[in-house]
Write a protein that holds these residues in place. Structure first.
Motif, PDB file in Angstrom:
ATOM      1  N   TYR A 116       0.778  -1.336  -0.093  1.00 29.19           N
ATOM      2  CA  TYR A 116       0.079   0.051   0.052  1.00 29.19           C
ATOM      3  C   TYR A 116       0.856   1.478  -0.070  1.00 29.19           C
ATOM      4  CZ  TYR A 116      -4.174  -2.559   0.790  1.00 29.19           C
ATOM      5  OH  TYR A 116      -5.345  -3.251   0.830  1.00 29.19           O
ATOM      6  N   GLY A 117       1.846   1.477  -1.049  1.00 25.62           N
ATOM      7  CA  GLY A 117       2.346   2.657  -1.211  1.00 25.62           C
ATOM      8  C   GLY A 117       3.080   3.238  -0.005  1.00 25.62           C
ATOM      9  N   ALA A 118       2.942   4.263   0.467  1.00 21.79           N
ATOM     10  CA  ALA A 118       3.205   5.144   1.566  1.00 21.79           C
ATOM     11  C   ALA A 118       3.102   4.298   2.865  1.00 21.79           C
ATOM     12  CB  ALA A 118       2.933   6.407   1.604  1.00 21.79           C
ATOM     13  N   PHE A 119       2.224   3.663   2.935  1.00 22.19           N
ATOM     14  CA  PHE A 119       1.963   2.928   4.278  1.00 22.19           C
ATOM     15  C   PHE A 119       3.133   1.724   4.442  1.00 22.19           C
ATOM     16  CE2 PHE A 119      -1.923   4.671   2.347  1.00 22.19           C
ATOM     17  CZ  PHE A 119      -2.648   5.463   3.405  1.00 22.19           C
ATOM     18  N   THR A 120       3.550   1.214   3.472  1.00 21.93           N
ATOM     19  CA  THR A 120       4.296  -0.036   3.813  1.00 21.93           C
ATOM     20  C   THR A 120       5.520   0.328   4.842  1.00 21.93           C
ATOM     21  OG1 THR A 120       5.642   0.421   1.899  1.00 21.93           O
ATOM     22  CG2 THR A 120       3.868  -1.078   1.544  1.00 21.93           C
ATOM     23  N   ASP A 121       6.454   1.404   4.313  1.00 25.32           N
ATOM     24  CA  ASP A 121       7.483   1.573   5.263  1.00 25.32           C
ATOM     25  C   ASP A 121       7.064   2.138   6.755  1.00 25.32           C
ATOM     26  OD1 ASP A 121       9.474   1.187   3.193  1.00 25.32           O
ATOM     27  OD2 ASP A 121       8.764   3.306   2.369  1.00 25.32           O
ATOM     28  N   SER A 122       5.975   2.668   6.790  1.00 24.47           N
ATOM     29  CA  SER A 122       5.427   3.175   8.133  1.00 24.47           C
ATOM     30  C   SER A 122       4.825   2.062   8.831  1.00 24.47           C
ATOM     31  CB  SER A 122       4.398   4.334   8.065  1.00 24.47           C
ATOM     32  OG  SER A 122       4.157   5.136   9.188  1.00 24.47           O
ATOM     33  N   ALA A 123       4.148   1.072   8.226  1.00 22.72           N
ATOM     34  CA  ALA A 123       3.660  -0.028   8.947  1.00 22.72           C
ATOM     35  C   ALA A 123       4.849  -0.870   9.529  1.00 22.72           C
ATOM     36  CB  ALA A 123       2.796  -0.732   7.878  1.00 22.72           C
ATOM     37  N   ARG A 124       5.903  -1.140   8.870  1.00 20.20           N
ATOM     38  CA  ARG A 124       6.883  -1.787   9.426  1.00 20.20           C
ATOM     39  C   ARG A 124       7.604  -1.098  10.431  1.00 20.20           C
ATOM     40  NH1 ARG A 124       9.428  -1.259   5.026  1.00 20.20           N
ATOM     41  NH2 ARG A 124       8.353  -2.696   4.016  1.00 20.20           N
ATOM     42  N   TRP A 125       7.804   0.251  10.612  1.00 19.87           N
ATOM     43  CA  TRP A 125       8.052   0.892  11.864  1.00 19.87           C
ATOM     44  C   TRP A 125       7.336   0.762  12.899  1.00 19.87           C
ATOM     45  CZ3 TRP A 125       6.535   4.995  14.801  1.00 19.87           C
ATOM     46  CH2 TRP A 125       7.770   5.348  15.484  1.00 19.87           C
ATOM     47  N   HIS A 126       5.899   0.725  12.839  1.00 22.83           N
ATOM     48  CA  HIS A 126       5.194   0.837  13.850  1.00 22.83           C
ATOM     49  C   HIS A 126       5.192  -0.662  14.533  1.00 22.83           C
ATOM     50  CE1 HIS A 126       2.937   4.526  14.236  1.00 22.83           C
ATOM     51  NE2 HIS A 126       3.264   4.632  13.133  1.00 22.83           N
ATOM     52  N   LEU A 127       5.174  -1.644  13.630  1.00 22.83           N
ATOM     53  CA  LEU A 127       5.252  -3.203  14.200  1.00 22.83           C
ATOM     54  C   LEU A 127       6.672  -3.309  15.005  1.00 22.83           C
ATOM     55  CD1 LEU A 127       3.700  -4.949  10.917  1.00 22.83           C
ATOM     56  CD2 LEU A 127       2.734  -4.743  13.259  1.00 22.83           C
ATOM     57  N   PHE A 128       7.525  -2.885  14.391  1.00 26.14           N
ATOM     58  CA  PHE A 128       9.065  -3.002  15.067  1.00 26.14           C
ATOM     59  C   PHE A 128       8.893  -2.197  16.500  1.00 26.14           C
ATOM     60  CE2 PHE A 128      10.842  -4.734  11.118  1.00 26.14           C
ATOM     61  CZ  PHE A 128      11.662  -5.891  11.590  1.00 26.14           C
ATOM     62  N   ILE A 129       8.486  -1.033  16.316  1.00 28.10           N
ATOM     63  CA  ILE A 129       8.748  -0.380  17.602  1.00 28.10           C
ATOM     64  C   ILE A 129       7.869  -0.596  18.556  1.00 28.10           C
ATOM     65  CG2 ILE A 129       6.652   1.585  17.125  1.00 28.10           C
ATOM     66  CD1 ILE A 129      10.438   2.441  17.831  1.00 28.10           C
ATOM     67  N   ASN A 130       6.528  -1.286  18.279  1.00 28.77           N
ATOM     68  CA  ASN A 130       5.637  -1.739  19.365  1.00 28.77           C
ATOM     69  C   ASN A 130       5.981  -3.580  19.390  1.00 28.77           C
ATOM     70  OD1 ASN A 130       3.889   0.298  20.034  1.00 28.77           O
ATOM     71  ND2 ASN A 130       3.789   0.254  17.650  1.00 28.77           N
ATOM     72  N   ASN A 131       7.265  -3.983  18.894  1.00 31.07           N
ATOM     73  CA  ASN A 131       7.590  -5.416  19.036  1.00 31.07           C
ATOM     74  C   ASN A 131       6.319  -6.460  18.624  1.00 31.07           C
ATOM     75  OD1 ASN A 131      10.163  -4.874  20.174  1.00 31.07           O
ATOM     76  ND2 ASN A 131       9.132  -4.333  22.071  1.00 31.07           N
ATOM     77  N   LYS A 132       5.474  -6.028  17.614  1.00 34.80           N
ATOM     78  CA  LYS A 132       4.680  -6.847  17.095  1.00 34.80           C
ATOM     79  C   LYS A 132       5.066  -8.062  15.819  1.00 34.80           C
ATOM     80  CE  LYS A 132       1.670  -4.720  19.921  1.00 34.80           C
ATOM     81  NZ  LYS A 132       1.183  -5.585  21.089  1.00 34.80           N
ATOM     82  N   PHE A 133       6.270  -7.793  15.428  1.00 35.42           N
ATOM     83  CA  PHE A 133       6.725  -8.881  14.359  1.00 35.42           C
ATOM     84  C   PHE A 133       6.812 -10.058  15.075  1.00 35.42           C
ATOM     85  CE2 PHE A 133       7.812  -5.522  11.251  1.00 35.42           C
ATOM     86  CZ  PHE A 133       7.469  -6.310  10.066  1.00 35.42           C
ATOM     87  N   SER A 134       5.967 -11.143  14.510  1.00 31.71           N
ATOM     88  CA  SER A 134       6.261 -12.373  14.732  1.00 31.71           C
ATOM     89  C   SER A 134       7.192 -13.177  13.955  1.00 31.71           C
ATOM     90  CB  SER A 134       4.997 -13.341  14.536  1.00 31.71           C
ATOM     91  OG  SER A 134       4.745 -13.364  13.039  1.00 31.71           O
ATOM     92  N   ASP A 135       7.827 -14.402  14.414  1.00 31.59           N
ATOM     93  CA  ASP A 135       9.091 -14.937  13.737  1.00 31.59           C
ATOM     94  C   ASP A 135       9.092 -14.997  12.274  1.00 31.59           C
ATOM     95  OD1 ASP A 135      10.346 -15.009  16.185  1.00 31.59           O
ATOM     96  OD2 ASP A 135       9.814 -17.081  16.481  1.00 31.59           O
ATOM     97  N   LYS A 136       7.863 -15.228  11.621  1.00 30.36           N
ATOM     98  CA  LYS A 136       7.784 -15.495  10.289  1.00 30.36           C
ATOM     99  C   LYS A 136       7.498 -14.033   9.648  1.00 30.36           C
ATOM    100  CE  LYS A 136       2.839 -16.073   9.730  1.00 30.36           C
ATOM    101  NZ  LYS A 136       1.726 -17.027   9.358  1.00 30.36           N
ATOM    102  N   LYS A 137       7.415 -12.996  10.279  1.00 26.42           N
ATOM    103  CA  LYS A 137       7.473 -11.792   9.569  1.00 26.42           C
ATOM    104  C   LYS A 137       8.623 -10.772   9.637  1.00 26.42           C
ATOM    105  CE  LYS A 137       2.392 -11.826  11.046  1.00 26.42           C
ATOM    106  NZ  LYS A 137       1.574 -11.097  12.189  1.00 26.42           N
ATOM    107  N   LYS A 138       9.681 -11.472  10.273  1.00 27.53           N
ATOM    108  CA  LYS A 138      11.014 -10.733  10.225  1.00 27.53           C
ATOM    109  C   LYS A 138      11.253 -10.177   9.051  1.00 27.53           C
ATOM    110  CE  LYS A 138      12.439 -13.073  14.498  1.00 27.53           C
ATOM    111  NZ  LYS A 138      13.573 -13.826  15.221  1.00 27.53           N
ATOM    112  N   GLY A 139      12.065  -9.222   9.210  1.00 28.42           N
ATOM    113  CA  GLY A 139      12.553  -8.583   8.001  1.00 28.42           C
ATOM    114  C   GLY A 139      12.496  -7.145   8.038  1.00 28.42           C
ATOM    115  N   GLY A 140      13.103  -6.225   6.985  1.00 30.66           N
ATOM    116  CA  GLY A 140      12.761  -4.848   6.874  1.00 30.66           C
ATOM    117  C   GLY A 140      13.804  -4.010   7.533  1.00 30.66           C
ATOM    118  N   ASN A 141      13.633  -2.650   7.170  1.00 33.75           N
ATOM    119  CA  ASN A 141      14.851  -1.813   7.549  1.00 33.75           C
ATOM    120  C   ASN A 141      14.758  -1.491   9.169  1.00 33.75           C
ATOM    121  OD1 ASN A 141      15.593  -1.487   4.870  1.00 33.75           O
ATOM    122  ND2 ASN A 141      13.818  -0.068   4.452  1.00 33.75           N
TER     123      ASN A 141
END
Length: 812
Positions: free
Chosen positions: A787-812
């Motif tokens: 979703y365009g502009a939302f992808t980078d920001s969504a990744r940041w919010h998931l990481f900052i809130n420790n919401k990434f599960s093991d199978k979703k790891k990755g990103g900047n």
């Protein structure tokens, strides 16, 4: 050479069909009945030999009813209709299409591609390789009937033109069609050349959620070494190439598209909005006008004439341009850029260079080199983007209908698919994403929004920009909670240091990727200003070579004198005083909060002015001064701010708010008075205002304006409270049950407002809740559905809130 890298997995299928030919599309459709198929190609659309070259004699083209129905007697379909039809064909068969994919390496379990300045992987059990062969052109006639008028589109060589029915009076040339095919995989790796062991190949970090560590082979190295390698042959890139080439430097340009000039040619934005039209920009305007017999002082130009003019200038300066080629990685020795990995129609190869200019507009080279870069984080703030519409007899094809992330190949595909739905009735559309905001470097000096409005001067200024505040989005700098941007054009200087990334040598970064805060960039990115910025960068590389110094140690005064000779800078500029006009706190006017340039001056040196502002607030109790204090991070006016918020309402009659609108805001307010107070309160420590904000949250409705969603979300992201969960969850669930996805026309912003509301609510819910599965799933959906502009920001919010599960790891 270091060959281990992490790559993003873009897709997983049983069959990967690679090729931009009709044959590749046909085969993908044949196999899609009982297999999961991905169709990938180097062009933006499938079946490029038909929809791009208008070749209608290909065997089997009438096998698809969707295509056969476009032919009516002697009338042939327009390219736009064909592109739309082909995308619908593969969509109806559940085939995933991936465009702009340049094949790099074939592996046992899939294929590596270069795309969007990075290396990505598609996993597949089987690969069918059907690249589009290069071909020469012949004249093509397409007769289109429009009531009593008949038009003929003539295709010849690499361009097409519009004529009238008797073909005696050619109209303006409006675009180009190119005879290139897909990139080719190397036939063998026998030519591979090992680099010195101390040199390594680095790439940008993956941007997706699923990654894999892979081993790259060694790639062949071109038997030439250049003084300057420029990645990106757009507005700034071509100017820098011509500038450097004229000095005698050996220059190579690598351009992703099939023509030079960027948005001013392929992008069809063929008019100036603002910009300081001096120096190289003035030279190009005059040369372009001569070629098209136009007025050199006009705001508009002929795109084809501009493309040809730039190409001829480059050829005269002995610049070598490699078209239809993708940057994939940078070669590093210590902290110095030494070359790049390029994927073109000839396959993958390394190009070595003494210096590199990153003119991608997306800081792709800088990101690969490990430079610190800025992407959307807390807020999914990217300006609106689109693709050019090609209309016979018209030059301009500017629009703004979506959000696109240049870092994400999937975002590019999504944008093209949206364009195919919107512009199916147009003659043609594509081939470039017109994005107005991208990844930026953390430069050795960052041009701040306050610098721009305070008219700050620098000892190393290289260009002086001229523009109104031209944003196709919404502002994020808290400065605008107090004031709207000035309505008049501003003169804004850019220092040379803004082109130098921190901790990376032998690299300059131009255009939208240069070092500037987000809300400063709209005044720095006008085409005329980028032309002059590019010219200055090319001259800087020459001075580095001439004086045998690094790019960060060139003689600035000598550079400025050369820019004076070219009229990029005014005469005598190099000897001017750079002292900022001094103003004492006591001399500030009483209406200080209402004057943006003075507020900016205060924000540059807050400690100098803070005591005086506190005194004035204490004497007046003014809300405007209370807001200015909050902007400075001072709580002295918090009670006045609290009372004003309590006595205001989010209502259409009292405080209507703002919804996202297409084609730019310029000087319009994108937050209401109450929104601004809530956002400023969010920046202050403590919870004195929280109960009042909770009452305002209870009045939020799904139909409320986006700016209210944003203000309240930002507050509860900074001041989480479980009491906010119920009203936000109710609103969030209502939105999810009533999605808005289809665009009715290019100015339809309902979809973007819907996604913005959902995103801001999800971000606040993640902060306020220990576990909010729906909010987490929405963020993951933003990433996985590109979703365009939302992808980078969504990744940041998931990481900052420790919401990434093991199978979703990755990103900047």
């Amino acid at each position: 050479m270091q060959n281990n890298i992490d790559v993003e997995i873009l897709g997983n299928c049983s069959l990967l069909v690679f090729g931009s030919s009709f044959a590749a599309l046909h085969k993908a459709c044949e196999y899609a009945a009982d297999r999961k198929v991905i169709l990938a190609g180097s062009f933006d659309f499938p079946a490029w030999d038909v929809c791009g070259r208008m070749e209608f004699n290909i065997p089997g083209i009438d096998i698809f009813p969707e295509i056969k129905g476009l032919f009516h007697g002697k009338n042939k379909p327009a390219p736009g209709a064909l592109k739309s039809a082909f995308l619908k064909i593969i969509s109806s068969r559940n085939i995933t299409f991936m465009g702009r994919m340049f094949p790099l390496v074939r592996q046992q379990d899939g294929m590596l591609f270069a795309s969007c300045g990075r290396i990505v992987k598609v996993k597949a059990e089987e690969i069918l390789y059907l690249p589009l062969a290069a071909a020469s052109w012949q004249i093509r006639n397409i007769v289109r009937c429009d009531q009593n008028q008949e038009e003929t589109i003539l295709f010849r060589g690499e361009k097409f033109a519009v004529t009238d029915s008797d073909q005696k009076h050619p109209a303006q040339i409006i675009s180009r069609i190119y005879p290139y095919g897909d990139a080719q995989l190397p036939e063998s790796m026998d030519q591979k050349i090992l680099l010195e062991k101390e040199k390594i190949l680095t790439v940008p970090p993956p941007c997706g959620t699923i990654t894999e560590n892979i081993v790259l082979p060694d790639f062949p190295c071109l038997n030439e070494y250049c003084d300057l390698l420029i990645i990106g042959g757009g507005t700034a890139g071509m100017a820098s190439a011509i500038s450097a080439g004229r000095t005698g430097l050996k220059v190579i340009v690598v351009e992703r598209s099939l023509a030079c000039g960027g948005v001013s040619t392929v992008g069809r934005i063929t008019e100036y909005y603002h910009g300081n039209r001096v120096g190289f920009a003035a030279e190009l305007d005059k040369a372009c006008a001569l070629k098209s017999n136009a007025d050199p002082y006009s705001r508009r130009w002929c795109g084809e004439a501009r493309r040809q003019t730039l190409a001829e200038m480059a050829e005269k300066a002995s610049v070598h341009i490699i078209y239809h080629a993708e940057f994939a990685g940078v070669i590093m020795k210590d902290n110095k850029c030494s070359g790049a990995l390029i994927v073109s129609s000839d396959g993958a190869s390394l190009i070595m260079a003494e210096n590199i200019i990153d003119a991608t507009g997306n800081a792709s080279v800088a990101a690969a080199a490990g430079a610190k870069c800025y992407l959307p984080t807390e807020e999914p703030a990217l300006q609106g983007s689109g693709v050019p519409v090609l209309t016979p007899g018209s030059e301009l094809g500017n629009n703004d209908f979506t959000f696109t992330s240049e870092n994400d190949p999937g975002s590019a595909w999504r944008t093209m698919q949206e364009a195919a739905e919107l512009f199916a009735e147009e003659f043609d559309f594509g081939m470039m994403l017109n994005t107005r905001e991208r990844r930026r470097i953390h430069a050795r000096y960052m041009v701040k929004t306050t610098d721009a409005f305070a008219h700050r001067k620098y000892f190393d200024t290289i260009t002086i920009c001229r523009s109104r505040f031209d944003t196709h989005g919404f502002t994020t700098d808290r400065l605008f909670c107090l004031n709207a941007p000035p309505s008049d054009p501003q003169m804004v200087e850019i220092p040379y240091r803004a082109l130098l990334p921190e901790k990376v040598d032998a690299l300059l970064v131009l255009g939208l990727g240069a070092g500037a805060e987000r809300d400063a960039m709209p005044m720095l990115r006008m085409q005329a200003d980028l032309l002059n910025q590019g010219y200055a960068a090319g001259t800087a590389v020459f001075l580095a070579k001439k004086n045998k110094v690094a790019l960060d140690n060139i003689p600035i005064t000598e550079l400025q004198k050369k820019l004076e000779e070219k009229a990029v800078l005014p005469k005598g500029f190099s000897s001017r005083s750079i002292d900022l006009p001094t103003i004492e706190a006591a001399d500030l006017p009483m209406n200080l909060p209402d004057i943006p340039e003075l507020v900016s001056t205060v924000l540059i040196s807050p400690q100098k002015f803070l005591p005086e502002i506190r005194q004035r607030f204490a004497a007046s109790g003014s809300l405007r001064y209370a807001m200015l204090l909050a902007l400075l991070g001072d709580k002295s006016g918090i009670n006045v701010l609290k009372n004003s918020i309590e006595n205001s309402d989010f209502s259409m009659s009292h405080d209507p708010g703002w919804d996202f609108t297409a084609m730019g805001q310029q000087t319009a307010r994108d937050i209401s008075r109450l929104d601004g107070m809530v956002i400023l309160a969010a920046c202050l420590p403590g919870d004195e205002i929280k109960d009042v904000i909770l009452k305002k949250l209870s009045t939020l409705k799904p139909e409320s304006c986006f700016s209210h969603f944003r203000a309240l979300s930002l507050y509860f992201q900074h001041h989480p409270d479980k009491r906010a969960l119920q009203p936000m969850t109710e609103c969030f669930e209502h939105l999810l049950k009533n999605p808005v996805s289809a665009l009715e026309h290019e100015m339809d912003t309902r979809c973007r407002n819907y996604r913005l509301k959902c995103f801001y609510l999800a971000a606040a819910l993640l902060k306020c809740a220990d576990d909010h599965r729906d909010a987490e799933n929405y963020m993951v959906e933003c990433i996985e559905k590109h979703y365009g502009a939302f992808t980078d920001s969504a990744r940041w919010h998931l990481f900052i809130n420790n919401k990434f599960s093991d199978k979703k790891k990755g990103g900047n």
